[in-house]
Design an enzyme around this catalytic site. Structure first.
Site, PDB file in Angstrom:
ATOM      1  N   VAL A  13       0.877  -1.073  -0.031  1.00 31.06           N
ATOM      2  CA  VAL A  13       0.009  -0.040  -0.021  1.00 31.06           C
ATOM      3  C   VAL A  13       0.949   1.300  -0.101  1.00 31.06           C
ATOM      4  O   VAL A  13       0.758   2.004  -0.810  1.00 31.06           O
ATOM      5  CB  VAL A  13      -0.705   0.024   1.295  1.00 31.06           C
ATOM      6  CG1 VAL A  13      -1.584   1.065   1.282  1.00 31.06           C
ATOM      7  CG2 VAL A  13      -1.712  -0.929   1.138  1.00 31.06           C
ATOM      8  N   ARG A  34       9.020  -8.521  -5.159  1.00 25.55           N
ATOM      9  CA  ARG A  34       9.394  -9.853  -4.830  1.00 25.55           C
ATOM     10  C   ARG A  34       8.371 -10.607  -6.002  1.00 25.55           C
ATOM     11  O   ARG A  34       8.833 -11.668  -6.293  1.00 25.55           O
ATOM     12  CB  ARG A  34       9.380 -10.207  -3.504  1.00 25.55           C
ATOM     13  CG  ARG A  34       9.966 -11.706  -3.158  1.00 25.55           C
ATOM     14  CD  ARG A  34      10.150 -11.871  -1.828  1.00 25.55           C
ATOM     15  NE  ARG A  34       8.909 -11.690  -0.847  1.00 25.55           N
ATOM     16  CZ  ARG A  34       7.748 -12.408  -0.808  1.00 25.55           C
ATOM     17  NH1 ARG A  34       7.980 -13.667  -1.325  1.00 25.55           N
ATOM     18  NH2 ARG A  34       6.722 -11.945  -0.128  1.00 25.55           N
ATOM     19  N   SER A 130       5.775  10.319   7.053  1.00 23.60           N
ATOM     20  CA  SER A 130       4.482  10.235   7.679  1.00 23.60           C
ATOM     21  C   SER A 130       3.386  10.812   6.607  1.00 23.60           C
ATOM     22  O   SER A 130       3.785  11.604   6.036  1.00 23.60           O
ATOM     23  CB  SER A 130       4.866  11.128   8.842  1.00 23.60           C
ATOM     24  OG  SER A 130       3.490  11.254   9.633  1.00 23.60           O
ATOM     25  N   LYS A 184      11.552  10.514  13.179  1.00 24.72           N
ATOM     26  CA  LYS A 184      10.046   9.910  12.754  1.00 24.72           C
ATOM     27  C   LYS A 184       9.498   9.172  13.994  1.00 24.72           C
ATOM     28  O   LYS A 184       8.291   9.177  14.310  1.00 24.72           O
ATOM     29  CB  LYS A 184      10.258   9.126  11.644  1.00 24.72           C
ATOM     30  CG  LYS A 184       8.961   8.363  11.224  1.00 24.72           C
ATOM     31  CD  LYS A 184       7.595   9.159  10.873  1.00 24.72           C
ATOM     32  CE  LYS A 184       6.688   8.548  10.312  1.00 24.72           C
ATOM     33  NZ  LYS A 184       6.240   7.372  10.841  1.00 24.72           N
ATOM     34  N   HIS A 187       8.181  11.624  16.201  1.00 17.09           N
ATOM     35  CA  HIS A 187       6.997  12.003  15.649  1.00 17.09           C
ATOM     36  C   HIS A 187       5.582  11.295  16.212  1.00 17.09           C
ATOM     37  O   HIS A 187       4.755  11.493  16.545  1.00 17.09           O
ATOM     38  CB  HIS A 187       7.084  12.080  14.168  1.00 17.09           C
ATOM     39  CG  HIS A 187       5.606  12.217  13.511  1.00 17.09           C
ATOM     40  ND1 HIS A 187       4.834  11.127  13.279  1.00 17.09           N
ATOM     41  CD2 HIS A 187       5.044  13.191  13.072  1.00 17.09           C
ATOM     42  CE1 HIS A 187       3.645  11.325  12.593  1.00 17.09           C
ATOM     43  NE2 HIS A 187       3.775  12.812  12.415  1.00 17.09           N
ATOM     44  N   ASN A 188       5.987   9.913  15.944  1.00 16.54           N
ATOM     45  CA  ASN A 188       4.961   8.784  16.509  1.00 16.54           C
ATOM     46  C   ASN A 188       4.578   8.777  17.838  1.00 16.54           C
ATOM     47  O   ASN A 188       3.485   8.423  18.194  1.00 16.54           O
ATOM     48  CB  ASN A 188       5.391   7.504  15.736  1.00 16.54           C
ATOM     49  CG  ASN A 188       5.417   7.352  14.203  1.00 16.54           C
ATOM     50  OD1 ASN A 188       5.407   8.374  13.693  1.00 16.54           O
ATOM     51  ND2 ASN A 188       5.325   6.279  13.720  1.00 16.54           N
ATOM     52  N   GLU A 191       2.198  11.350  18.355  1.00 21.26           N
ATOM     53  CA  GLU A 191       1.181  11.114  17.865  1.00 21.26           C
ATOM     54  C   GLU A 191       0.185  10.119  18.777  1.00 21.26           C
ATOM     55  O   GLU A 191      -0.760   9.976  18.969  1.00 21.26           O
ATOM     56  CB  GLU A 191       1.365  10.229  16.417  1.00 21.26           C
ATOM     57  CG  GLU A 191       0.264   9.516  15.851  1.00 21.26           C
ATOM     58  CD  GLU A 191       0.566   8.796  14.622  1.00 21.26           C
ATOM     59  OE1 GLU A 191       0.001   7.698  14.429  1.00 21.26           O
ATOM     60  OE2 GLU A 191       1.522   9.262  13.682  1.00 21.26           O
ATOM     61  N   TYR A 192       0.912   9.160  19.506  1.00 17.01           N
ATOM     62  CA  TYR A 192       0.392   8.253  20.211  1.00 17.01           C
ATOM     63  C   TYR A 192      -0.270   9.263  21.469  1.00 17.01           C
ATOM     64  O   TYR A 192      -1.245   8.819  21.949  1.00 17.01           O
ATOM     65  CB  TYR A 192       1.533   7.221  20.960  1.00 17.01           C
ATOM     66  CG  TYR A 192       1.697   5.999  20.380  1.00 17.01           C
ATOM     67  CD1 TYR A 192       2.107   5.944  18.884  1.00 17.01           C
ATOM     68  CD2 TYR A 192       1.683   4.955  21.169  1.00 17.01           C
ATOM     69  CE1 TYR A 192       2.271   4.749  18.344  1.00 17.01           C
ATOM     70  CE2 TYR A 192       1.981   3.536  20.462  1.00 17.01           C
ATOM     71  CZ  TYR A 192       2.382   3.709  19.036  1.00 17.01           C
ATOM     72  OH  TYR A 192       2.504   2.372  18.468  1.00 17.01           O
ATOM     73  N   HIS A 455      24.918   6.289  48.799  1.00 14.35           N
ATOM     74  CA  HIS A 455      25.062   7.129  47.477  1.00 14.35           C
ATOM     75  C   HIS A 455      25.351   8.429  47.446  1.00 14.35           C
ATOM     76  O   HIS A 455      25.823   9.014  46.677  1.00 14.35           O
ATOM     77  CB  HIS A 455      23.723   6.749  46.776  1.00 14.35           C
ATOM     78  CG  HIS A 455      23.204   5.733  46.240  1.00 14.35           C
ATOM     79  ND1 HIS A 455      24.027   4.712  45.462  1.00 14.35           N
ATOM     80  CD2 HIS A 455      22.360   4.553  46.750  1.00 14.35           C
ATOM     81  CE1 HIS A 455      23.505   3.747  45.444  1.00 14.35           C
ATOM     82  NE2 HIS A 455      22.339   3.512  46.201  1.00 14.35           N
TER      83      HIS A 455
END
Length: 476
Positions: A13, A34, A130, A184, A187-188, A191-192, A455
């Site tokens: 697609v 292929r 995207s 990218k 970016h995603n 988006e989430y 520490h």
């Protein structure tokens, strides 16, 4: 016959639509799949664009059809399949030929592939794309990582096919090796977070105010004409107003509440954690998708625990509360973008990429999934101060956060009191409250760490004593 300017492998697609976009913009393209039948069908369906397409049935024929140095886009499933395709290609390529992975690759795989090719004479581009199927066909946002000379070879083609914002192509070279795929990934991740926050607002409208899908769609449509104007708000209205052709009911009411994910959101969280940068909105969104996938467990838990016994969800003034929801969504979106850009800034330093923040904001203004009205304002903010520590302290965004802070607080409070889950909205509020507080509570954590693990800690008075009196009588 004239050679193609570029090649593309993988006519699924995304690959098919990207190839048609390239051909439509006047670039001659060689294509290979292929499965030979897929290549033949693609060419047969290309119509008037056939004159710009060179269908190839063997790798040898495909490589020979492209003008050297040959840029070859690989648009197949990310991961091992890309490595296998690269190995198949390598024997037929020549010095300076460029393999371009345009899938949703993990940027660390991209960096590894660069290293593997460094003595071969071949080179590589990791290219984030995207915009989904529609973007691939008519104009995506494109994030390029690799050698600058490789970018120059493909710049004309990519510029011609990218989305345009006020005539400016939404594509650019962002840095060496994995820079494009890292951007990218973030970016995603944003988006989430954006999608989760929208879903939480939808949940308040559906389960709190008892509004139907079409009515909720009207609300999102109104918001899309204002400050929240964005692709995701736009499609939310369309989704909520769409009717199921079988039953006539709103289709969204018939969709199973289990969200899928392909890994980029998780990668964003992992890299943010690796670099010590809080990305709480993205973390909450990834966790929410994971919980959504546990449908059977959630239904069983509801039978055991029941829903919170909080009574009816009520608001004194529905119109005022809707305005609060709009402002709360704006504030939380700002938080998600601020966190994403902070992660990219940290990665830029760690990997010596010199990521151009204003350019990233510019190429996200059209074509991509998170395109929104205020990316123009983000561009301006980073242009004025490219090295700012966090977007929310720039004048324009500090003002927006201050203006929407009260609304976000009221919405999260109402949701909590009403028993409605809003993990991403709540994370935004927690992020703002933590980031703006000069004196936090980590002093106690440092004391605890010193108590059980010696520490050490720093003192506010500058005294050269870095351990507490835990071993003496004073500890009692």
């Amino acid at each position: 016959m004239a050679q193609a300017e570029i090649g593309l492998i993988g006519l699924g697609v995304m690959g098919s639509n990207l190839a048609l976009n390239i051909a439509e913009k006047g670039n001659r393209i060689a294509v290979f799949n292929r499965t030979v039948e897929a290549t033949r069908k693609f060419y047969a369906d290309a119509g008037e664009l056939q004159s710009q397409i060179v269908p190839c049935e063997t790798i040898e024929e495909f490589v020979a059809a492209i003008r050297p140095p040959r840029p070859i886009i690989i648009m197949i499933k990310a991961g091992e399949a890309v490595d296998q395709q690269m190995e198949l290609l390598k024997p037929y390529l020549e010095t300076n030929d460029i393999m371009i992975d345009a899938g949703n690759a993990n940027f660390r795989d991209t960096m590894r592939r660069f290293d593997n090719l460094k003595d071969s004479g071949l080179t590589f581009i990791g290219m984030g794309v995207s915009g989904g199927e529609e973007g691939a066909r008519h104009g995506p946002s494109i994030m390029v990582g690799g050698r600058q000379e490789s970018w120059k070879r493909v710049e004309k083609v990519l510029t011609s096919i990218a989305a345009k914002f006020d005539g400016v192509p939404c594509v650019d070279w962002l840095g060496e090796n994995g820079a494009g795929h890292f951007v990218k990934t973030i970016h995603n991740g944003i988006e989430y977070a954006d999608m989760q926050m929208i879903a939480e607002i939808y949940g308040i409208l559906r389960d709190g105010l008892k509004m139907g899908a079409t009515e909720i769609g009207e609300v999102f449509g109104e918001w899309n004409r204002g400050r929240l104007n964005s692709y995701l708000i736009e499609i939310t209205e369309k989704v909520l107003k769409a009717a199921d052709p079988i039953t006539g009911r709103p289709i969204v009411d018939l969709i199973l509440d289990k969200a899928g994910q392909k890994g980029t959101g998780k990668w964003s969280v992992i890299e943010a954690q690796n670099m010590g940068v809080p990305a709480t909105g993205i973390e909450a969104a990834v966790a929410a998708r994971s919980i959504s996938s546990m449908k059977d467990e959630r239904e069983a838990a509801e039978k055991v625990l029941g829903l919170p016994n909080v009574g009816e969800f009520r608001v004194a003034d529905k119109a005022a509360f809707l305005k609060d929801l709009e402002s709360a969504l704006l504030a939380s979106k700002i938080g998600a973008y601020a966190q994403g850009f902070a992660v990219m800034s940290a990665a830029s330093r760690e990997f010596n990429w010199n990521l151009p923040m204003p350019t990233i904001a510019k190429i996200w203004r059209a074509g991509c999934i998170i395109r929104s009205q205020f990316l123009d304002e983000i561009t301006t903010a980073f242009t004025k101060d490219p090295d700012v520590a966090n977007l929310i302290v720039t004048p324009a965004f500090a003002r927006m956060v201050k203006e929407s802070d009260g609304a976000l607080r009221r919405v999260v409070s109402a949701a909590a009191l009403g028993g409605l889950p809003v993990p991403a909205l709540a994370s935004a509020l927690g992020y703002f409250d933590s980031y703006r507080r000069g004196r936090g509570t980590a002093n106690l954590i440092q004391a605890q760490r010193d108590f059980f693990g010696a520490h050490g800690f720093d003192r506010i008075d500058g005294e050269d004593a870095h351990h507490g009196p835990w071993g003496s009588g004073l500890s009692a």
